[in-house]
Every structure is written in structure tokens, then in C-alpha cells.
Motif scaffolding. Structure first.
Motif, PDB file in Angstrom:
ATOM      1  N   CYS A  40       0.847  -1.181   0.000  1.00  0.00           N
ATOM      2  CA  CYS A  40       0.000   0.000   0.000  1.00  0.00           C
ATOM      3  C   CYS A  40       0.891   1.242   0.000  1.00  0.00           C
ATOM      4  O   CYS A  40       1.872   1.305   0.740  1.00  0.00           O
ATOM      5  N   VAL A  41       0.525   2.201  -0.857  1.00  0.00           N
ATOM      6  CA  VAL A  41       1.173   3.510  -0.844  1.00  0.00           C
ATOM      7  C   VAL A  41       0.071   4.549  -0.697  1.00  0.00           C
ATOM      8  O   VAL A  41      -0.675   4.819  -1.634  1.00  0.00           O
ATOM      9  N   HIS A  42      -0.044   5.084   0.525  1.00  0.00           N
ATOM     10  CA  HIS A  42      -0.961   6.200   0.757  1.00  0.00           C
ATOM     11  C   HIS A  42      -0.322   7.446   0.155  1.00  0.00           C
ATOM     12  O   HIS A  42       0.911   7.557   0.104  1.00  0.00           O
ATOM     13  N   PRO A  43      -1.110   8.405  -0.298  1.00  0.00           N
ATOM     14  CA  PRO A  43      -0.533   9.633  -0.868  1.00  0.00           C
ATOM     15  C   PRO A  43       0.457  10.289   0.107  1.00  0.00           C
ATOM     16  O   PRO A  43       0.121  10.578   1.247  1.00  0.00           O
ATOM     17  N   GLY A  44       1.689  10.443  -0.357  1.00  0.00           N
ATOM     18  CA  GLY A  44       2.716  11.087   0.450  1.00  0.00           C
ATOM     19  C   GLY A  44       3.417  10.173   1.442  1.00  0.00           C
ATOM     20  O   GLY A  44       4.298  10.623   2.166  1.00  0.00           O
ATOM     21  N   TRP A  45       3.058   8.904   1.488  1.00  0.00           N
ATOM     22  CA  TRP A  45       3.665   7.959   2.430  1.00  0.00           C
ATOM     23  C   TRP A  45       4.679   7.078   1.699  1.00  0.00           C
ATOM     24  O   TRP A  45       4.600   6.905   0.476  1.00  0.00           O
ATOM     25  N   PRO A  46       5.578   6.444   2.449  1.00  0.00           N
ATOM     26  CA  PRO A  46       6.454   5.438   1.835  1.00  0.00           C
ATOM     27  C   PRO A  46       5.673   4.139   1.605  1.00  0.00           C
ATOM     28  O   PRO A  46       4.552   3.974   2.108  1.00  0.00           O
ATOM     29  N   LEU A  47       6.264   3.233   0.882  1.00  0.00           N
ATOM     30  CA  LEU A  47       5.669   1.922   0.611  1.00  0.00           C
ATOM     31  C   LEU A  47       5.485   1.145   1.909  1.00  0.00           C
ATOM     32  O   LEU A  47       6.415   1.037   2.713  1.00  0.00           O
TER      33      LEU A  47
END
Length: 144
Positions: A40-47
């Protein structure tokens, strides 16, 4: 018929977020396997990799989001064998800061990858990327 099943699974994913329903979110995601882990990659987050880490992230988001609503547009679904890729624009309405009666809006382009399992279509990967909307875009529209 499979496209409808994938789009239903996708809607279940967004409904789980809107309702802060972690049980439903847990059902939506596939299990990690010897082939690989969900991600999962939330917007602005790392993998984020692995079912436990992904579900923990959704639990945190749900616990800290008093209100969120998604209007999905530009939905395109492609199925190849037991893998389905659904891309869409998430038009998001969310509550403002705590104690503030305002709302904020944003847009994210998402790619959701599902795999077919004996229990039906399950989410394998989510990748959301914010669509930046700034003053330059507004100025371009006015002069066009």
C-alpha cells in the motif's frame, strides 16, 4: 460479470474507509502468500509491505479521520486472468481540523490491484498519488 465483481470489491474498500469499518477493511485485503506480500502507498507515504503493516495504517487513518467521503470518477477496470487493475480518481471530502466546522476537498489518482481468490476478488495493492491543484492551474483556466 467479473468487471462488476471487481468494481463491487473496490466500492467495498471505499465504503470501509468512509464507515471506519476495520473488520470490513480486513475482509477486503488479500492474505500475504509465499508469492508475495500485499502493499500500500498512501498519498505522500512510503511503501507499506505486508498485511499487518497495511491494515495497521488503515486503522490509524480511520481512528484519526472524523469524516471522509469518496466520489470516484474516471474508473477504468482491466482484468487479465486472475489479476484486475482498477484505476480511478478519488474526489475526497473530509472534515477540517479538530474543532473546526469546515471541510477540505482533495483529489487522488489511485490504482487498485485485485487478485482472484477462492473467496472472491481481494485487494493486493493500493497506490494513491495526490493531484496537486495550485494557483497556477486556476490562473491557466482563467486565461485560456
Amino acid at each position: 460479470m467479473d468487471i462488476g465483481a471487481v468494481e463491487t470489491a473496490n466500492q467495498t474498500f471505499y465504503t470501509a474507509i468512509e464507515n471506519a469499518d476495520l473488520d470490513r477493511m480486513t475482509e477486503v485485503w488479500a492474505e500475504d502468500s509465499e508469492v508475495g506480500k500485499v502493499s500500500c502507498v498512501h498519498p505522500g507515504w512510503p511503501l507499506l509491505s505486508g498485511r499487518a503493516e497495511v491494515l495497521r495504517s488503515w486503522a490509524l487513518i480511520m481512528a484519526n479521520t472524523p469524516y471522509i467521503q469518496f466520489v470516484l470518477t474516471d474508473v477504468v477496470t482491466t482484468i487479465i486472468g486472475d489479476v484486475a487493475v482498477l484505476s480511478c480518481a478519488e474526489n475526497i471530502l473530509t472534515a477540517g481540523d479538530a474543532g473546526d466546522a469546515s471541510f477540505a476537498a482533495g483529489k487522488v489518482v489511485a490504482t487498485n490491484t485485485f487478485i482472484r481468490t477462492p473467496a472472491g476478488w481481494r485487494l493486493w495493492m493500493y497506490h494513491g498519488s495526490p493531484v496537486l491543484q495550485g494557483e497556477d492551474e486556476e490562473g491557466e483556466e482563467e486565461t485560456a
